[in-house]
Design an enzyme around this catalytic site. Sequence first.
Site, short mmCIF file in Angstrom:
data_model
loop_
_atom_site.label_atom_id
_atom_site.label_comp_id
_atom_site.label_asym_id
_atom_site.label_seq_id
_atom_site.Cartn_x
_atom_site.Cartn_y
_atom_site.Cartn_z
N GLU A 1 -11.14 -10.42 -5.01
CA GLU A 1 -9.70 -10.35 -4.73
C GLU A 1 -9.21 -11.56 -3.97
O GLU A 1 -8.05 -11.66 -3.60
CB GLU A 1 -9.36 -9.05 -4.00
CG GLU A 1 -10.19 -8.73 -2.79
CD GLU A 1 -9.85 -7.36 -2.20
OE1 GLU A 1 -8.83 -6.76 -2.55
OE2 GLU A 1 -10.63 -6.92 -1.33
N ASP B 1 -4.62 -8.05 -4.42
CA ASP B 1 -4.82 -9.16 -3.49
C ASP B 1 -5.08 -10.46 -4.22
O ASP B 1 -4.71 -11.53 -3.73
CB ASP B 1 -5.97 -8.84 -2.53
CG ASP B 1 -5.51 -7.97 -1.37
OD1 ASP B 1 -4.40 -8.23 -0.85
OD2 ASP B 1 -6.22 -7.02 -1.01
N HIS C 1 0.81 -1.22 0.00
CA HIS C 1 0.00 0.00 0.00
C HIS C 1 0.84 1.26 0.00
O HIS C 1 0.44 2.29 -0.54
CB HIS C 1 -1.01 -0.03 1.14
CG HIS C 1 -2.15 -0.94 0.81
ND1 HIS C 1 -2.15 -2.26 1.16
CD2 HIS C 1 -3.26 -0.74 0.06
CE1 HIS C 1 -3.24 -2.83 0.67
NE2 HIS C 1 -3.93 -1.93 0.01
N CYS D 1 -9.77 -2.64 -10.34
CA CYS D 1 -9.28 -1.49 -9.58
C CYS D 1 -7.91 -1.78 -8.95
O CYS D 1 -7.37 -0.95 -8.23
CB CYS D 1 -10.28 -1.05 -8.53
SG CYS D 1 -10.57 -2.28 -7.26
#
Length: 583
Positions: A446, A470, A202, A517
């Site tokens: 995910e 993920d 992240h 996304c």
Amino acid sequence: MSFQVFGIAVSQGVAIGRAVLVGAGRVDVAHYFVEPDRVAQEVARCEGACAQVAEELVALRDELPADAPPELAALLDVHLMMARDEAFVGGAREWITERRYNAEWALSAQMEALGRQFDEMEDDYLRERKVDLEQVVERILAVLSRQAKGGGESLPAALPRDFGGDDPLLLVASDIAPADLIGFRQGVFRGFITDVGGRTSHTAIVARSMNIPAVVGAREASRLIRQDDWVIIDGDAGIAIVDPSPVVLAEYRFRQRQAELEQERLSLWRHRPAVTLDGHPVEMLANIELPADAEAALAAGAEGVGLFRTEFLFMNRGGKLPTEDEQYLAYRAALENLQGRPLTIRTVDVGADKPLDRSHGSDHQLNPALGLRAIRWSLAEPVMFRQQLRAILRAAQHGPVRLLIPMLAHQSELMEVRSTLDRVRAQWSTHSDQPCPRVDLGIMVEVPAAALILDRVLPWVDFVSIGTNDLIQYTLAIDRADEAVAHLYDPWHPAVLQLIASVIRQARSAGKAVSVCGEMAGDLAFTALLLGLGLRSFSMNPPQITLVKQRILRADAAKLQEMAADVLAHEQPQERARQLGLA
Ligand code: PEP
Ligand code: MG
């Protein structure tokens, strides 16, 4: 002497500046800049905490039982001397007054500076005193942390823009939490380097969204680079050049200028609709972390937000969760910034490399990436979850909202979400005399399990969004934030591609909207393949929108469909995509 540090390229471009070392010690603390008018207060906070620790040490020493070993008293004396030492306290004061570091950061910066001096000492005994210094600093930080919790302090939202004099600054850290990086959003740092991390950690994603060059997984960077060293970050090659020669510096300045010109050229595409050569419109959405990002997303050419990572509203608040009203205002602000365009709000996705609070960490969980995170946590905290849903529904009165559920693995989780949503709707009239707005409900795909049971889930949702970050992590059992296995984190793995292809195919044939996304959506190497697989909605970090759009404008979707089938059938998909000129 010039040298290079090698890592993983996660955010492109060139940054040149002076190194600011953050959190190089073993204590993990908040890092932010204090406003000029708060410097004196911050110095007092820092000195007050040092004085309090000195008092505690005196009390401890005085209360030592008569039979305590004499070494203990001697050790407390050493600690006391350090807590009062001018080289230490005065040094920390200087970081605050000259650099405007917050007290915790100033103390750890000074600890690191003195720690290096200890490291260079010949005498074994003196060299080992570094550990004592660290212990004293930990005590002082504990005092500051208790005070901050009592006073409810948290990272300030706004940071001074004028900080740092004339030299551009680069952030160098062993690791930096995504929430802390967000705190540096206001343009203070031009780039960063960390010892740990992977391409889709992240922290790397936040760097890309900030459009600053970054290198992660550079292992020894924070040990080798010193405060104030001149450094070039080459975010394309994944290297940092420390103390560069004038020739190298000139070359990189040239490249920097070329990149700026390219950005200017690309910005001409910003507001042009993304339509393939054979006439297929493609929706270009943005991923955002904070409400203010929505404005920047529109400016970058986004047609809406495909992923609002709401967890950033929840992080680093000293354990206090945002209230329903705070959330409502944040979602509403994002909607207002979008001026009528859709906002996809993902319910809180904390856990793994996004802990709620740095002091909570995830280390008490055996395996945080597989633990109580995302929708699992929300369902385990029904009061918090209902509050978030209510805040989202209230915000939906001000513009089009889509509700997105992260990390779904079980159909029962979706059913629980739906019944919680029904309950919140049923209670709506007790809060408002306006009708409860409708919001589309979608899930993130995910976890491979969600992809594999999609046919059962699709009837209950309006849309799906593929979270490739993920999905790759869980399909290949590779921790996305661990640089030691970063080379095995392979978006081209046939298993990953099959799952993505199958989700797009199933969603489309069920007439449900589908978007990607994860970071693959903004990665030019995958634009053609995803178009060929039938994807017509991409959500990415705003700086990538024009680049991807340029690819889409030159693409022929019908031709790509055949090529994508060829790539998927091939034993080496990446190799085949290259041969076909797709990647
Ligand atoms: C993903 O997993 O692909 C995703 C978009 O969510 P996050 O990166 O926030 O986990
Ligand atoms: Mg995810």
